[in-house]
Design an enzyme around this catalytic site. Structure first.
Site, short mmCIF file in Angstrom:
data_model
loop_
_atom_site.label_atom_id
_atom_site.label_comp_id
_atom_site.label_asym_id
_atom_site.label_seq_id
_atom_site.Cartn_x
_atom_site.Cartn_y
_atom_site.Cartn_z
N GLY A 270 0.83 -1.20 0.00
CA GLY A 270 0.00 0.00 0.00
C GLY A 270 0.85 1.24 0.00
O GLY A 270 1.99 1.22 0.46
N ASP A 355 -12.02 -6.22 7.30
CA ASP A 355 -12.29 -6.92 8.55
C ASP A 355 -13.05 -6.02 9.53
O ASP A 355 -12.69 -5.90 10.69
CB ASP A 355 -10.97 -7.41 9.17
CG ASP A 355 -11.20 -8.49 10.23
OD1 ASP A 355 -12.33 -8.99 10.34
OD2 ASP A 355 -10.24 -8.82 10.95
#
Ligand SMILES: *[C@@H]1O[C@H](CO)[C@@H](O)[C@H](O)[C@H]1NC(C)=O
Ligand SMILES: *[C@@H]1O[C@H](CO)[C@@H](O)[C@H](O)[C@H]1NC(C)=O
Ligand SMILES: *[C@@H]1O[C@H](CO)[C@@H](O)[C@H](O)[C@H]1NC(C)=O
Ligand SMILES: *[C@@H]1O[C@H](CO)[C@@H](O)[C@H](O)[C@H]1NC(C)=O
Length: 515
Positions: A270, A355
């Protein structure tokens, strides 16, 4: 009184009570409103009272003989909508922590001995509709941020403010604000009849600008020199005693280069994280990459500590921790939805949470090594089980489950659920029948507490029921099996906001009826 720990409202106003406020009131962890106004209590505010984060409707200590400074712990009251400390004998500065009371709609500090300037942190009290700080000893300029507030009433009278009265926002309407009895003010709307402000001449302005530029230039120069000298010294000492760095192992460029195969794409996880900034996302304070005492590699991200715990704790803890009411719950859901909207729609590249759930991220996460998909049982989107790639729709599913859990108090893996009945089905069935039956009774605190008022006001009761139904509908619409049928996060935010507005209006009328 501290033993009455289930109290929701305590109203002792308009009596002749004397002495100090008992600190044991700090045990009333469920209390929403506390009225002690119009008595003769004295002494200081016990800090324990200000640690009652359940206080969400009113704290009224006005018209007493309380003195001393306002403790900084007042900033803990971040759910409180009305705070009245008027006509006491408080002194000292207004603590800047007061900016933490970001739910405040009404604040009165009138008739005390508060002094010095209004702290800049009050900038965060953007919801304030009524602010009265008249009859104090406050000075300095009238803060410009009041212009942006949705104030319906602002009273700054009888202080020692100076400088220009703004002419925007609440300052446009003569009957909505007052600045009487501040001898050093100027400007403002013509109706105030104040003298014109003296304009700083162009020459002085230029001179100021010049001075500032010179100052900045010389400061930069000094800083550069210092930095240069410091670096040189550092390098020297580094060469001579390199072993002092062992405890704070730093990663060098060459180590990174090697570890990432020359910064290869395949190692990139990322690039957006550094720029992630949102008030509903935890900031990463720092990272640590080192070895532990056994010599094993140790890596950690350090986040800000959230002392109020996780949503899961609030939903499922038993015992004497206070529970959240409907208004608080809707606010939390809006915060989560806003953060999702931010990572899905306002970050480049888009970030998938993957999540989302009410617990902290540590826990029993599920990871399928073959697909690289992670998540937590109960919250993980069904398509992930079929090997689908992670998408923002998957996050929406988890959010939908979170909404339903928040409203029903039922965990998605609760014993009552099985192959035939899941939380989503449980909720969508209730929509056809009676939604109230599945709502967590703890959320209905407000509803029950004010039942008497509501009985006389069927319209409000109906509105609250409507809000409950709409919220369950959002939860159901977000947790549809088919990813494309799930609700858009922007729509979620809009609808939740509308629900909150309705509830806040009801709260407002309840307050008026109670007082
Ligand atoms: C308020 O404080 C002032 C000075 O600190 C004191 O003179 C006055 O008696 C106090 N008033 C009350 C009502 O306690
Ligand atoms: C008002 O505040 C000033 C300092 O800002 C202080 O000198 C003065 O004593 C205060 N007046 C009263 C009545 O407390
Ligand atoms: C503002 O406060 C002062 C003093 O508390 C009061 O006399 C005045 O009436 C108030 N102004 C308005 C518009 O309510
Ligand atoms: C001005 O303020 C008064 C009192 O708050 C309010 O009733 C009135 O509607 C306001 N006028 C305008 C034009 O906003």
């Amino acid at each position: 009184m501290g033993n009455l720990s289930l109290l929701i409202t305590l109203n002792l106003s308009l009596n002749m009570l004397e002495g100090v406020i008992p600190s044991t009131l700090g045990n009333c962890h469920h209390i929403l409103s506390l009225f002690l106004n119009d008595n003769k209590v004295n002494g200081k505010i016990p800090v324990q009272l200000l640690q009652l984060s359940s206080l969400s409707i009113v704290l009224d200590l006005s018209q007493n003989n309380l003195f001393g400074s306002l403790p900084i712990e007042v900033g803990n009251l971040n759910m409180l909508t009305t705070l009245k400390l008027s006509d006491d004998n408080f002194s000292g500065n207004i603590p800047s922590s007061l900016g933490g009371c970001s739910s405040l709609l009404r604040l009165s500090l009138k008739g005390n001995l508060f002094q010095d300037t209004i702290p800049l942190s009050l900038n965060s009290l953007k919801g304030l509709a009524v602010l009265d700080i008249s009859h104090n000893n406050l000075s300095g300029h009238i803060p410009r941020f009041f212009e942006q507030f949705k104030l319906k009433y602002l009273n700054l009278s009888y202080n020692d403010f100076e400088g220009e009265v703004p002419m925007v926002g609440v300052f446009v309407n003569e009957s909505a604000f007052s600045v009487l009895g501040n001898r050093r003010l100027c400007g403002g709307i013509i109706e105030l009849g104040l003298p014109k402000c003296k304009e700083t001449s162009k020459f002085t302005k230029k001179l100021h600008l010049y001075l500032i530029v010179t100052l900045i230039a010389s400061a930069l120069f000094t800083a550069t020199c210092l930095a240069y000298a410091w670096c040189k010294k550092k390098r020297k000492s580094h060469l001579s005693q390199s072993s002092t760095c062992e405890r704070h192992l730093k990663v060098s460029y060459s180590q990174l280069l090697k570890a990432t195969n020359g910064f290869s794409e395949s190692k990139l996880i990322g690039t957006a994280w550094r720029n992630l900034r949102h008030r509903n996302l935890l900031k990463i304070i720092t990272s640590c990459s080192s070895i532990d005492f056994q010599g094993n590699p140790f890596k950690a991200l350090v986040y800000e500590f959230m002392p109020n715990g996780s949503l899961h704790d609030w939903l499922h803890s038993s015992g004497n921790t206070s529970r959240l009411n409907l208004l608080q719950m809707i606010k939390i859901l809006i915060d989560v939805a806003n953060a999702l909207d931010y990572i899905h729609n306002h970050c480049l590249p888009t970030i998938i949470h993957g999540d989302l759930k009410p617990t902290r991220f540590l826990g029993t996460s599920y990871q399928n090594n073959s697909t690289g998909i992670r998540g937590t049982m109960g919250y993980i989107a069904p398509e992930y089980g079929l090997g689908s790639e992670m998408t923002s729709n998957g996050d929406i599913y988890s959010f939908g489950i979170l909404v339903l859990e928040a409203m029903t108090g039922k965990h998605p893996t609760d014993d009552i659920f099985n192959e035939d009945l899941c939380l989503h089905k449980f909720a969508s069935r209730a929509l056809l029948d009676n939604v109230i039956d599945i709502i967590d009774v703890n959320i209905l605190n407000l509803y029950q507490d004010d039942r008497i008022v509501l009985q006389n006001n069927e319209e409000n009761a109906k509105k609250i029921e409507e809000c409950l139904t709409l919220t369950i509908k959002i939860g159901v619409a977000c947790s549809m099996d088919s990813p494309t049928q799930r609700m858009d996060v922007k729509k979620v935010v809009r609808e939740l906001q509308r629900i909150l507005d309705t509830l806040e209006n009801i709260y407002g009328t309840l307050f008026i009826i109670q007082v």
